[in-house]
Scaffold this active site. Sequence first.
Site: not given
Length: 518
Positions: A40, A102, A116, A389
């Site tokens: 996701e 994140s 996330c 990230s």
Amino acid sequence: MVNIEIPRHCTISPSSFGGTPNLTINHDATVDLDSTNAFEGPEKLLEVWFATSPESLPACTAAEGLKVVPPQVWEEMLDFVNCKILSTVESEQVDAYLLSESSMFVFPHKLILKTCGTTTLLRGLPKILEIAALVAKFPHCLRSSVEDISVVAAPYRVFYSRKNFLFPNRQRGPHRSWREEVKSLDRLFRGGSAYMIGKMNGEHWYLYLTQPNTMLTPPATPDRGERAIKVLEIPPAKSLVEEHFKEFGQGQDETLELMMTDLDPENSKQFYLDHASAVAEDQYSQKVRKACSDARQHLGEIGSINRHKVGSDEGRLCDDSIDVFNNTSLDNAQYELDDELTFPQELSLEGHALGTVVSECSGLSDVYPTSKYPDSRIDAYLFTPCGFSANGVVPSSNSRTSTHYFTVHVTPEPHCSYASFETNVPASQTGRETADVIQQVVGIFKPMRFTVTLFEAKAELENEVCAAKNNPSKLETIPGYRRADWIVHDLEGYELVFKCYERDDWEGGAPRLGEVGF
């Protein structure tokens, strides 16, 4: 001397730079970190303000505000969210935490938390309010029956937002639907407003925000330690807006967010570990070979000069010539340029090292380049087997009291590809149009579709109408893409621009909405 080891001042280890910002890596949290099950991409984004600026902290608050909170305390809060701290870039104005899911940014007066996957972000909100009260010493009151939290600080304002999920049925806690998230927030705050922006049968975005000087709900129990009755004079709403505007100035409080889907599969390979490792090895080999070649050429010139000096000294020749390689790291010249290089293992496996490689090769490090922002730092991480990230800390080029951020997160798998870019670096600081920044970022990820939100503080003064007309034009044209949706919301103290774009050659079907109801 030629040293082929990784230097201390390499961008892989920003902590070695003098001054701030500096980097701290939590190696324990990065052990066996695997993104195989990450699916996701669209994040949940929470922004909690306890004051309008670092200069307007209440008198009772710790001098550094929220920045006084140690990482160990934030880790306890993040346990509720189900994520961990990977590393931290510390600066005078903001601490940027790179998380396993994140990012988090901590300013003296506000906190931004973006997560996330199946994280339970809103479960950490009561703990944030408690930490602000007990550790940062913001004005607080007693509560009961809220996740075992007894003391909370009343925030100045709260914002929560997210894009529609791809797999909402896999979410946990209050994040299974927008309705549950709103209920969770309403249990904490009085008078919040919830919006769904965009097409119900297309790409859309959810927003929840509170009024300035947020009221807690249910009514809090007064602190038993306070005997005197105090009257708080709340200025009218317009005064609050003007105060907020005065703190930041025109265009200084703005947040740009890009949410990109259907990434180009070939281009997305750069966010896979095996690809980045191969690039790192090739770069390393080229640099080492060039360094050795330059050293041999340079040392050869030195030898020629020495022989010339000896020969000119009364005609004497030196038969015992000096082997200059005895003082080098090349093992007395036994190292040959064609020998097989030993590639450092950390450059093939270590997430932060490879994250730096991806930042530089993808072009992300050029969005706010160090040539223009010499004190800026990027903390990046490449996951196994894929996923990326990065947090960026960008001090203002003309002020030592203002530091901004940007953050990037990438899920490159074709069946759920997603990338996000968020920044609060004002357009007035960069000297660039917002559309230029969008175009540069879109060029890095090459999405088939993307959504833009521009959240910008505005003055409800004489220029309000002019600002409302001019701001949307910043995002009007993105070469190679057509606009699919455009909405402007006039919120108290802010203007929100929401736009969706599709690439000109996009031939796909309807968006994968995920959520059926809300």
